[in-house]
Design a protein around this motif. Structure first.
Motif, PDB file in Angstrom:
ATOM      1  N   THR A  97       9.218   5.467  -1.395  1.00  0.00           N
ATOM      2  CA  THR A  97       8.663   4.651  -0.283  1.00  0.00           C
ATOM      3  C   THR A  97       7.719   3.533  -0.513  1.00  0.00           C
ATOM      4  O   THR A  97       6.963   3.874  -1.455  1.00  0.00           O
ATOM      5  N   LEU A  98       7.603   2.536   0.086  1.00  0.00           N
ATOM      6  CA  LEU A  98       6.422   1.528  -0.085  1.00  0.00           C
ATOM      7  C   LEU A  98       5.946   1.044   1.390  1.00  0.00           C
ATOM      8  O   LEU A  98       6.791   0.784   2.281  1.00  0.00           O
ATOM      9  N   THR A  99       4.701   0.576   1.558  1.00  0.00           N
ATOM     10  CA  THR A  99       4.328   0.318   2.846  1.00  0.00           C
ATOM     11  C   THR A  99       3.603  -1.294   2.357  1.00  0.00           C
ATOM     12  O   THR A  99       3.043  -1.449   1.595  1.00  0.00           O
ATOM     13  N   LEU A 100       4.380  -2.288   3.359  1.00  0.00           N
ATOM     14  CA  LEU A 100       3.679  -3.326   3.368  1.00  0.00           C
ATOM     15  C   LEU A 100       2.864  -3.906   4.591  1.00  0.00           C
ATOM     16  O   LEU A 100       2.980  -3.497   5.471  1.00  0.00           O
ATOM     17  N   THR A 131       8.075   1.311  -7.248  1.00  0.00           N
ATOM     18  CA  THR A 131       8.007   2.799  -6.724  1.00  0.00           C
ATOM     19  C   THR A 131       7.350   3.588  -7.899  1.00  0.00           C
ATOM     20  O   THR A 131       7.855   3.417  -9.050  1.00  0.00           O
ATOM     21  N   ILE A 132       6.839   4.654  -7.604  1.00  0.00           N
ATOM     22  CA  ILE A 132       6.387   5.398  -8.822  1.00  0.00           C
ATOM     23  C   ILE A 132       6.843   6.984  -8.616  1.00  0.00           C
ATOM     24  O   ILE A 132       7.422   7.169  -7.613  1.00  0.00           O
ATOM     25  N   VAL A 133       6.895   7.805  -9.772  1.00  0.00           N
ATOM     26  CA  VAL A 133       7.203   9.168  -9.788  1.00  0.00           C
ATOM     27  C   VAL A 133       6.058  10.076  -9.335  1.00  0.00           C
ATOM     28  O   VAL A 133       4.823   9.905 -10.056  1.00  0.00           O
ATOM     29  N   THR A 172       0.888  -1.088   0.118  1.00  0.00           N
ATOM     30  CA  THR A 172      -0.170   0.033  -0.195  1.00  0.00           C
ATOM     31  C   THR A 172       1.133   1.116  -0.030  1.00  0.00           C
ATOM     32  O   THR A 172       2.008   1.202   0.407  1.00  0.00           O
ATOM     33  N   ASN A 173       0.192   2.422  -0.319  1.00  0.00           N
ATOM     34  CA  ASN A 173       0.995   3.622  -0.372  1.00  0.00           C
ATOM     35  C   ASN A 173       2.269   3.610  -0.981  1.00  0.00           C
ATOM     36  O   ASN A 173       3.414   3.847  -0.392  1.00  0.00           O
ATOM     37  N   SER A 174       2.262   3.210  -2.294  1.00  0.00           N
ATOM     38  CA  SER A 174       3.546   3.439  -3.324  1.00  0.00           C
ATOM     39  C   SER A 174       3.660   4.708  -3.554  1.00  0.00           C
ATOM     40  O   SER A 174       2.982   5.343  -4.226  1.00  0.00           O
ATOM     41  N   LEU A 199       8.853   1.009   4.112  1.00  0.00           N
ATOM     42  CA  LEU A 199      10.257   0.943   3.700  1.00  0.00           C
ATOM     43  C   LEU A 199      10.687   2.297   2.876  1.00  0.00           C
ATOM     44  O   LEU A 199      10.136   2.804   2.116  1.00  0.00           O
ATOM     45  N   PRO A 200      11.881   3.192   3.716  1.00  0.00           N
ATOM     46  CA  PRO A 200      12.076   4.426   2.850  1.00  0.00           C
ATOM     47  C   PRO A 200      13.403   4.004   2.318  1.00  0.00           C
ATOM     48  O   PRO A 200      13.719   3.350   2.009  1.00  0.00           O
ATOM     49  N   ASN A 201      13.607   5.254   1.487  1.00  0.00           N
ATOM     50  CA  ASN A 201      14.811   5.698   0.726  1.00  0.00           C
ATOM     51  C   ASN A 201      14.836   4.353  -0.408  1.00  0.00           C
ATOM     52  O   ASN A 201      16.002   3.929  -0.787  1.00  0.00           O
ATOM     53  N   LEU A 202      13.704   4.083  -1.032  1.00  0.00           N
ATOM     54  CA  LEU A 202      13.946   3.285  -2.027  1.00  0.00           C
ATOM     55  C   LEU A 202      14.178   4.108  -3.404  1.00  0.00           C
ATOM     56  O   LEU A 202      13.898   5.283  -3.535  1.00  0.00           O
TER      57      LEU A 202
END
Length: 1265
Positions: free
Chosen positions: A936-939, A1015-1017, A930-932, A984-987
Motif C-alpha cells: 500500500t501507498l498513501t498519497l 512499495t517496500i518489503v 507517505t506510509n509506503s 492505494l491498496p493491493n499494490l
C-alpha cells in the motif's frame, strides 16, 4: 623477270616472321656488329686531339683495321696515332703534327672468323674561324627616308658563323619591321630615320665550334635631310658616297631581296626551309606569306626577323610548291613568288636491314628498303666485298642455309644528295631456347595504364613464346592480352585482377625454357585537394594545401615548384607533408605554385597562383587647371595598384577658412579616370588631396594640392527641415537645420524667420536671428495651424525664396472622455471593448490614440486572495474598439477608457465592471507519498494555486515501472473535490509506481502533477522471491536449481567456503535469466555456503534466498598412489625423524638461553632463501617470539585462529597452528610458521626472530654440537 620479282615478294612475305631481329647473347658465336662510330661529317677542333670512334661486338671479339682516302691506313707506322685496347677507336696526338694533316676520308673494318663489318665513311675536316680582311670603310651619308643596306660579308668558316650586329658597348642594335637582319647577315633598312645616325654599326661573326668571335670594322651612318645635305655637300663630296639629292617622298614597297617577281629554292627532306623577303618603302611596308598551292604547315612553321623570313622545320614532299610573299603599305603592294622543290637524300623506309639468325636448313631474307629523290641505287657487299649472288634488287634470299654460312652483309644506298650504309649479319646457329629476362622480375604498373611484361628470348630456330598466369589453366591470348613478336605480353588497361605470377615459356625443336615474372597493379596517385588560387595581402601568411591519395605500397615524394622551378631557399617557405606555408608574404612571392607528388611509377600535380596584393600607393602630381568661379579641374597620376585594380579615387578637401585641419569627402571617380571636374562653393579656401581604393583598402592620401580660393556670394540655399510646434499651450516654436560654413557663401550669415496663421487672412510676421536654429512665438491660440518660412541672408545678399512649411501651436489636454463605452466577454481570458471617438475639436492637439485601463478586483473563488493591479492597453487614434487579452478566469474586473494627445490623457469614462467565466484549473500545488508499505501507498496533495473556478474533483492515474523503465498498465481513480489524500491498496511489493494527479472544474481537467514511489518489503516479515532451491554435485561441478517469481532481472548465485567468515569474500556467478547454474572450480573435500541474490533498483534492498550447504567430495587420484611406494614411505619417515630432532634441539636451546641471542637472530635473517613457510602459498612466513612464557604441551589452535596462552616460555604453537600442518604428495611441508601477538607488536624494543627452517635448524645443531 616479272614472275621472278613476284616470287621474291611472296617469299619475303611468307618469311616475314623470321625478320625479327634477335639479340644474340654474347656467349654465342656471332659475326661483328658495329656499336659506335663517329659521324659521317666530323668537324674537329684543331686545339684538341682527334678521336675517331669505332667500336664493335662479336664472338670471338673482332679485330679492327682502317682505310684512309681509300687505302690501308697503317697505324703502326704513325707514332701520333694509337688504337684503344679492345676497340677500333683511333686517338691522334696533334701536339707534334698539325690537325689538318689528318684531314681525309676514314673507314673502319671489324672482323672475326664469322664475318666482317664496315663503318660508313667518316670525313675528317678541321674547323676554321678566319679573321676578317682588313678594309677601310667610308662613312655613309644618306638622305632621310631612303632605303639602306649595311653589308656584313663574314669570312667563310667551318662550320659557317652566326651573325649579329652590336654597338661599341656590346649591346645588340635594336631591330624592327623597319630595320632587320637578313639570312646572310646584312642589315637592311626599309627606310632610314634621323635617329639611325651612329658611328658604331658593328657586325660580329661567332664561330660555334671554336667559340671564337670575329669583329668587322665599325660602319658610320649619317642620316640628313635635304637642307643639311646641301650645307655639307662640299665637305663630303670627294670622300663619301652620296645616295640622293632629291627630296624623298612616300613611296610604295619594292623588294630588296629576292629580286624580280619570282625565284626558286631547293631544300632536302628533313632539313629546315627558310624563305626570305625584305622590302623597302615609305611608310615601312608590312610583310605577309601564303602558299599558292595549299596551306602553310602551322605546326612546323614560324616567322623570323619581324615576319621577313618564313621558316619550316623538318621539310617534307608536301612542302613543295609555290610560296608568295607580299609587301604592303598605304601607297600600294608588291608580291614575289618562290618555287620550292624538295629533294631527298636516301632514307630508310622500314628501318635499316636487321641481323638474321637462322638454324641449319632454314630459309631467310635480308631486305634493304630505302627511298630518295632522285631514286637511289642499292649495292650489296658481303664481308666488305661486292656481292651479287641471290640478290633481287633490295633483297638477298637465303634457302636451306647450312652451318658455316655466317657472314656480314653491307647495304649501300646512294644518290646525288648522299648515301646510307648499313651492316646486317646472317648467323647460322642451332641453339635451344633461353629467356634473357631476369627470373622472378617484378613489374609494377599503375591501374588503368598499359602493362608490358618482357620475355626477351633467344633460340635457333626461333622459339615460340607462350604465356600463362598463376595456375596455368590456359594460355594468355586474346582480350585483354596482346602478345608481341619480341615475346612481350601487353595488357592495354591493367586492373587489380591482373596482378599475379606470369610464366613465359620459350619452345623450339631443341627444347623448352620457362621463366617466371610477377605483375603488381598499383592504385594511381591522385591529388584529392588541389591548391587554390590565393590573393594575399603583403605581410600576411598563406597556406597552399595539397592532399594526396596514393598506393600504400609506393613511397611518395612531395615536391613544390614555383613558376616551374625550384622553391627559393627561404625560411619563410615551410613545406609540410601536405601543405606549403609562406609567412610574411612579399611581392616576390607572387607566382604559380605547383605541388608534384611523385612515386616510382607515376605522379600527379596541381597548380595554383599566388597574387600578392597591397593597398595602392598614393596618387602623385596633383594639378589644378581650368579654374573658374565655382569649379576647377583636378588631375593626378595614379600610384602602383599593387596587383589589385584600383576601384575608385576619393577626392577630399580642406577648408582652411572655416574648418582648418579637417578633411571632408568631396566626390568619387572610377578607378579608370585620373581627372575630375570639381564643383565648388563660394567663400571657401580649398586644398585637395586624392586617395585610391582597391580591394585591400584605401591608399595613404596624396600630398595636398595648392590652395584655391573662391569669392563670396549670396547664399544658394535656405535652411532645411523647417518645423513648427508648441512647447506650451500658448506658444509656437519654429526650428530649422542651419547652413554649414560651406553653404554660407559669405560672411554675416543670418536667418529671416516668417510666420502667419493658416486659416486667417493675415500678413507675414518677420524676425531676423543669427547664431541660432530656433525662434519662439508667444501668445498664440492653442493648437492652431501656421505657415512658416526661413530664409538665409549674408553680407552679399539674400538666399532664394524659401518654401512654405506648416506647423501647429502648442497642445493642451483633451476636455472630453469617450462615450458609449461597452465591453463584451468573449471567453474566460479575452474580452472586447467598444467606444465612440471623441470629436477632434475637444482633443485640442494631435490625436495619439485611446487608452483602456483595466484591473482585477478579486477572484470569484473564496480561497483566492483579493488583489488589484492596473493594466493599460493603448490603441491608435483610428480605432474605436479593441481586444483585452490575458484575463484571469472566474474573476471580477473594472475598466475605463480615455483619449490622449501629445500633451497627455483626457478625462476618464465612467468605470464599469465585468466578470470572466470559469476556466481549466492549474496543476495541484504538491503531491507527496507517505506510509509506503509492502502493498500500500498513501498519497497526499494540495489543491491548485490557480483554481480558475470551482474544483469539482480530482483524477488519479498510476502505473508500475520495471527495472528497464518500461511502463505497465494504467489504473484510474476518480476522487472528490474535498479529498486531499488517498491510500492505494493491493499494490505489488517492491515495485516502482508512477502517479499522475490533476484537478477538474466544469470547464475540464487541468494539467497533471506526477510523482514516483516504491512499495517496500516489511523487514519483520521478509518475503523471498526464491523457492524450491536445491543442489546436486556431479563431475562437472555443483548444480544449483531454484524457482523465481520476483520482478528483478539482475539475479546471481553467491558462494563461500564454510567457516571462512572474514577471510574470504562471496564469489558471484551470474545466471543470465535461467533458473539453474553449474558452479565449477569448487575444491574437493570442502563445504560451501550457497545462496541466490536478486538485485533491483539502486535504492531497493537485495533479496536473498535461504542458504544451502553444498559439500564437494574429495576426488580420488587416478594415478599410482604414491603413498604405497616404499621409497616414499622411507623418505617421509626420515623427514619426520629429522623434524623431531630439530624440535628437540630448539627446545633445549630455548631452555638454556631463554631467548635466542641477537647474533643468532641476525644469522637467521642472513639467508633470504631460507624463510618460514606460509600456509597459503607454500612460502616461509615470519617467526615472532610474542611471549616470554608459552606452554610447551597441551596447546591447541582454536578454530577461530587465536592461540590460548599460559605461563610457559616456549610452545610449538609459536611455530604454527598445530593442527593445520600438512604434507603435499611430494612430501613438502606446507604448514604455516607464524606466531601472533598484538601486545608484543606494540612493545618498543622487543626482539623478534624468524622461525628456523629445517636447514636453519641444522645450522643450530652444528653450533650446538
Amino acid at each position: 623477270m616479272m614472275e621472278r620479282r613476284m616470287d621474291t615478294a611472296l617469299l619475303v612475305l611468307l618469311m616475314g616472321h623470321l625478320a625479327a631481329a634477335l639479340e644474340v647473347p654474347l656467349d654465342l658465336p656471332q659475326p661483328p656488329t658495329i656499336t659506335h662510330q663517329s659521324p659521317k661529317d666530323y668537324i674537329i677542333d684543331p686545339r684538341e686531339n682527334i678521336v675517331i670512334h669505332c667500336d664493335a661486338k662479336g664472338k670471338p671479339h673482332p679485330s679492327f683495321s682502317w682505310t684512309r682516302n681509300g687505302t690501308h691506313f697503317d697505324i703502326d707506322e704513325d707514332a701520333n696515332v694509337v688504337m684503344r685496347p679492345h676497340s677500333g677507336t683511333l686517338v691522334v696526338d696533334i701536339s707534334r703534327e698539325k690537325a689538318d694533316h689528318y684531314e681525309g676520308v676514314y673507314q673502319c673494318t671489324a672482323r672475326n672468323k664469322h664475318g666482317t663489318a664496315v663503318s660508313h665513311n667518316i670525313v675528317i675536316r678541321q674547323s676554321r674561324s678566319p679573321l676578317w680582311s682588313k678594309e677601310r670603310i667610308k662613312p655613309i651619308v644618306v638622305q632621310e627616308g631612303v632605303s639602306l643596306v649595311l653589308p656584313c660579308r663574314p669570312p667563310a668558316g667551318l662550320p659557317p658563323p652566326i651573325i649579329f650586329w652590336m654597338d661599341n658597348n656590346f649591346q645588340r642594335l635594336p631591330q624592327s619591321s623597319r630595320v632587320s637582319q637578313s639570312l646572310n647577315g646584312d642589315l637592311y633598312f626599309s627606310n632610314v630615320l634621323r635617329e639611325d645616325s651612329r658611328n658604331d654599326y658593328i657586325c660580329y661573326a661567332r664561330f660555334p665550334h671554336t667559340q671564337t668571335i670575329q669583329q668587322k670594322q665599325p660602319i658610320t651612318v649619317k642620316v640628313l635631310n635635304l637642307e643639311a645635305i646641301n650645307d655639307t655637300m662640299a665637305a663630303f663630296y670627294n670622300d663619301t658616297d652620296l645616295f640622293s639629292e632629291d627630296p624623298v617622298d612616300e613611296r610604295k614597297p619594292t623588294f630588296l631581296i629576292p629580286s624580280g617577281s619570282s625565284s626558286s629554292q631547293t631544300v632536302l627532306r628533313g632539313q629546315v626551309l627558310e624563305l626570305e623577303c625584305i622590302a623597302e618603302g615609305l611608310p615601312t611596308p608590312d610583310i605577309s606569306w601564303d602558299k599558292v598551292s595549299g596551306d602553310l604547315p602551322s605546326q612546323r612553321m614560324s616567322y623570323l626577323y619581324y615576319k621577313k623570313t618564313l621558316r619550316i622545320v623538318n621539310a617534307s614532299a608536301s612542302d613543295a610548291g609555290d610560296y608568295r610573299c607580299g609587301a604592303k603599305n598605304k601607297l600600294g603592294s608588291v608580291h614575289h613568288t618562290i618555287h620550292v622543290s624538295v629533294k631527298a637524300s636516301p632514307y630508310w623506309i622500314a628501318g635499316a636491314p636487321r641481323n638474321l639468325v637462322l638454324a641449319p636448313g632454314e630459309n631467310g631474307v635480308l631486305t634493304c628498303r630505302a627511298s630518295g629523290t632522285p631514286k637511289p641505287s642499292i649495292t650489296w657487299l658481303m664481308n666488305g666485298i661486292p656481292y651479287r649472288e641471290k640478290v633481287e634488287d633490295d633483297t638477298i634470299i637465303f634457302t636451306d642455309i647450312q652451318m658455316g654460312s655466317s657472314a656480314v652483309y653491307q647495304c649501300n644506298v646512294s644518290n646525288g644528295h648522299g648515301y646510307l650504309m648499313a651492316n646486317a649479319f646472317v648467323n647460322v646457329l642451332s641453339e635451344a631456347p633461353r629467356v634473357l629476362t631476369p627470373a622472378n622480375k617484378v613489374y609494377q604498373v599503375i591501374k588503368n595504364h598499359r602493362a608490358r611484361i618482357d620475355c626477351a628470348f633467344f633460340g635457333s630456330p626461333i622459339p615460340k613464346i607462350t604465356w600463362f598466369k598463376d595456375s596455368r589453366s590456359s594460355t594468355l591470348d586474346g582480350d585483354p592480352y596482346i602478345q608481341h613478336d619480341n615475346g612481350t605480353l601487353e595488357i592495354h588497361t591493367a586492373q587489380a585482377r591482373n596482378s599475379g605470377k606470369y610464366t613465359c615459356a620459350a619452345r623450339n625443336m631443341l627444347g623448352i625454357y620457362e621463366n617466371h615474372v610477377y605483375l603488381e597493379v598499383k592504385e594511381p596517385t591522385r591529388i584529392l585537394k588541389q591548391p587554390e588560387y590565393k590573393v594575399v595581402q603583403r605581410g600576411r601568411s598563406v597556406v597552399f594545401e595539397c592532399k594526396v591519395k596514393h598506393d600504400p605500397t609506393l613511397v611518395p615524394t612531395m615536391t613544390w615548384l614555383k613558376d616551374d622551378g625550384e622553391l627559393p631557399d627561404d625560411d619563410r617557405l615551410i613545406v609540410a607533408s601536405d601543405s606549403l606555408t609562406i609567412t610574411d608574404v612579399t611581392e616576390s612571392d607572387g607566382g604559380v605554385y605547383t605541388c608534384v607528388m611523385n612515386t616510382t611509377l607515376d605522379h600527379d600535380s596541381a597548380s595554383a597562383e599566388l597574387t600578392v596584393v597591397e593597398r595602392p600607393d598614393p596618387p602623385t602630381d596633383l594639378e589644378l587647371t581650368d579654374q573658374k568661379k565655382r569649379s576647377v579641374q583636378l588631375t593626378w597620376t595614379p600610384g602602383d595598384e599593387n596587383n589589385s585594380p584600383i576601384q575608385k579615387f576619393l577626392i577630399q578637401y580642406e577648408d582652411s577658412l572655416h574648418h582648418r585641419g579637417h578633411w571632408h569627402n568631396l566626390t568619387e571617380v572610377p578607378g579608370t579616370r585620373t581627372t575630375a571636374h570639381l564643383k565648388l562653393s563660394p567663400y571657401v579656401h580649398y586644398t585637395f588631396r586624392v586617395l585610391a581604393l582597391n580591394a585591400m583598402g584605401f591608399s595613404r592620401p596624396s600630398f595636398p594640392s595648392r590652395m584655391f580660393k573662391t569669392e563670396p556670394a549670396a547664399p544658394d540655399d535656405n535652411p532645411k527641415d523647417v518645423e513648427g510646434f508648441g512647447t506650451e499651450h500658448d506658444n509656437l516654436v519654429i526650428s530649422w537645420k542651419p547652413l554649414t560654413g560651406l553653404q554660407s557663401n559669405g560672411p554675416g550669415l543670418r536667418y529671416r524667420v516668417m510666420w502667419r496663421q493658416k486659416a486667417v487672412e493675415s500678413d507675414w510676421s518677420t524676425v531676423t536671428v543669427s547664431n541660432n536654429s530656433r525662434f519662439v512665438v508667444s501668445g498664440t491660440p492653442t493648437f492652431v495651424p501656421y505657415e512658416l518660412k526661413v530664409q538665409a541672408v549674408n553680407d552679399h545678399g539674400v538666399g532664394p525664396e524659401p518654401a512654405i512649411a506648416r506647423g501647429y501651436s502648442g497642445e493642451d489636454l483633451p476636455v472630453a472622455a469617450p462615450e458609449n463605452v461597452q465591453l463584451v466577454v468573449l471567453n474566460s481570458t479575452l474580452a472586447e471593448v467598444h467606444w465612440d471617438p471623441v470629436p477632434h475639436k475637444l482633443i485640442r492637439g494631435h490625436l495619439k490614440g485611446y487608452k483602456v485601463y483595466y484591473w482585477k478586483e478579486r477572484s470569484l473563488h473564496k480561497h483566492n486572495p483579493y488583489h488589484m493591479e492596473k493594466l493599460i492597453l493603448m490603441f491608435s487614434g483610428n480605432h474605436s474598439h479593441g481586444m483585452v487579452p490575458g484575463l484571469h478566469p472566474f474573476s471580477l474586473y473594472s475598466f475605463n477608457v480615455r483619449v490622449y494627445n501629445g500633451k497627455g490623457d483626457g478625462p476618464v469614462s465612467p468605470t464599469q465592471q465585468f466578470e470572466t467565466p470559469e476556466g481549466v484549473p492549474g496543476a495541484p500545488t504538491s503531491l507527496i507519498v507517505t506510509n509506503s508499505n509492502l502493498d500500500t501507498l498513501t498519497l497526499e496533495w494540495s489543491p491548485p494555486h490557480d483554481r480558475k473556478g470551482r474544483i469539482t474533483g480530482y483524477t488519479l492515474k498510476y502505473q508500475p515501472v520495471n527495472n528497464s523503465n518500461e511502463l505497465g498498465p494504467v489504473e484510474e481513480l476518480a476522487l472528490l473535490a474535498n479529498e486531499t489524500s488517498v491510500t492505494l491498496p493491493n499494490l505489488k511489493y517492491s515495485t516502482r509506481y508512477k502517479f499522475y494527479l490533476n484537478a477538474k472544474t466544469v470547464r475540464g481537467e487541468g494539467p497533471a502533477i506526477s510523482q514516483e514511489a516504491v512499495t517496500i518489503v516489511d523487514e519483520a516479515l521478509p518475503v523471498s522471491p526464491f523457492g524450491n532451491v536445491s543442489s546436486s554435485v556431479g563431475e562437472e561441478g555443483a548444480l544449483i536449481s531454484w524457482e523465481y517469481w520476483g520482478p528483478e532481472k539482475n539475479v546471481y548465485v553467491e558462494y563461500i567456503v564454510e567457516n571462512s567468515e572474514g577471510e574470504q569474500e562471496w564469489q558471484k556467478e551470474p545466471v543470465n535469466g535461467s533458473q539453474n547454474v553449474v558452479l565449477k572450480g569448487l575444491k574437493g573435500g570442502l563445504s560451501y555456503r550457497v545462496r541466490l541474490v536478486a538485485k533491483g533498483h539502486h535504492d531497493q534492498p537485495l533479496h536473498h534466498s535461504e542458504e544451502l550447504l553444498v559439500t564437494v567430495p574429495a576426488v580420488a587420484s587416478r594415478q599410482v598412489d604414491i603413498a604405497t611406494q616404499g621409497w616414499f614411505i622411507g623418505l617421509m619417515c626420515a623427514i619426520a625423524l629429522l623434524i623431531l630432532i630439530l624440535l628437540i634441539i630448539c627446545f633445549i636451546q630455548r631452555n638454556k638461553g631463554g631467548k635466542y641471542p641477537v647474533k643468532e637472530k641476525e644469522d637467521a635473517h642472513t639467508d633470504p632463501e631460507f624463510q618460514p613457510m606460509k600456509e597459503d602459498d607454500c612460502t616461509f612466513g615470519e617467526y615472532s617470539d610474542n611471549e616470554d612464557h608459552k606452554p610447551l604441551k597441551g596447546s591447541r589452535t582454536p578454530s577461530n585462529g587465536t592461540v590460548k596462552r599460559d605461563d610457559s616460555d616456549d610452545s610449538l604453537v609459536d611455530y604454527g597452528e598445530g593442527g593445520d600442518g600438512q604434507f603435499n604428495e611430494d612430501g613438502s611441508f606446507i604448514g604455516q610458521y607464524s606466531g601472533k601477538s598484538g601486545s608484543r607488536d606494540m612493545a618498543v624494543g622487543h626482539e623478534s626472530s624468524e622461525a628456523p627452517s629445517p636447514i636453519n635448524a641444522m645450522n643450530s645443531l652444528n653450533s650446538f654440537v
